[in-house]
Design an enzyme around this catalytic site. Structure first.
Site, PDB file in Angstrom:
ATOM      1  N   HIS A  62      -9.731  10.123   1.953  1.00 19.61           N
ATOM      2  CA  HIS A  62      -8.236  10.333   1.427  1.00 19.61           C
ATOM      3  C   HIS A  62      -7.962  11.605   1.364  1.00 19.61           C
ATOM      4  O   HIS A  62      -9.106  12.507   1.487  1.00 19.61           O
ATOM      5  CB  HIS A  62      -7.835   9.577   0.233  1.00 19.61           C
ATOM      6  CG  HIS A  62      -8.734  10.005  -1.029  1.00 19.61           C
ATOM      7  ND1 HIS A  62     -10.087   9.695  -1.222  1.00 19.61           N
ATOM      8  CD2 HIS A  62      -8.654  11.013  -2.032  1.00 19.61           C
ATOM      9  CE1 HIS A  62     -10.705  10.240  -2.144  1.00 19.61           C
ATOM     10  NE2 HIS A  62      -9.592  11.122  -2.747  1.00 19.61           N
ATOM     11  N   GLY A  63      -6.898  12.117   1.525  1.00 13.82           N
ATOM     12  CA  GLY A  63      -6.763  13.696   1.722  1.00 13.82           C
ATOM     13  C   GLY A  63      -6.647  14.343   0.132  1.00 13.82           C
ATOM     14  O   GLY A  63      -6.725  13.693  -0.790  1.00 13.82           O
TER      15      GLY A  63
END
Length: 145
Positions: A62-63
């Protein structure tokens, strides 16, 4: 597992590196219209800051927090990697056979991570995902979570 309207499932994938695996997850989120392309680099950066490997053969790419502005809508990409991909080092391997690429609007990001971590804390659930023979089987397994 709630909020799985934007879900992409990819079976029997193979990657040489964790970066290649993370990029693949990011590309699927871009294709689904969930994130801007720049989110992919933020996913790589996030893993460099703190590993996205969660244990039990699971990784949740995920970012970064700053990349939330690149998220258009919440989504998830489930990627089955039968041969596994190493999220650790040669000396300390951390093999993931199921990847959950995620993007969440606002606090949905944290909720998705928590739901996946809780579901995958049961190895029976992980085995069902890793051994699934169809996208429908994975969808059914996640729907009962």
């Amino acid at each position: 597992m709630e909020n799985l309207t934007n879900i992409s499932i990819e079976l029997n994938q193979q990657f040489n590196t964790k970066e290649e695996a993370i990029r693949f997850c990011g590309e699927k989120l871009v294709e689904a219209g969930c994130v801007e392309p720049a989110y992919i680099e933020a996913m790589i950066e996030r893993d460099q800051l703190l590993s996205v490997y969660m244990g039990n053969f699971i990784a949740i790419p995920h970012g970064t927090e700053e990349a939330k502005k690149l998220v258009k809508k919440s989504g998830i990409c489930v990627v089955q990697v039968p041969e596994g991909v190493n999220f650790g080092t040669e000396e300390d391997e951390k093999i993931a056979t199921v990847l959950f690429g995620i993007a969440g609007v606002g606090e949905e990001h944290l909720q998705l991570v928590q739901q996946i971590a809780l579901y995958c804390s049961d190895m029976d659930n992980v085995v069902q995902l890793a051994d699934a023979l169809s996208k429908e089987e994975i969808t059914e397994n996640l729907a009962i979570a």
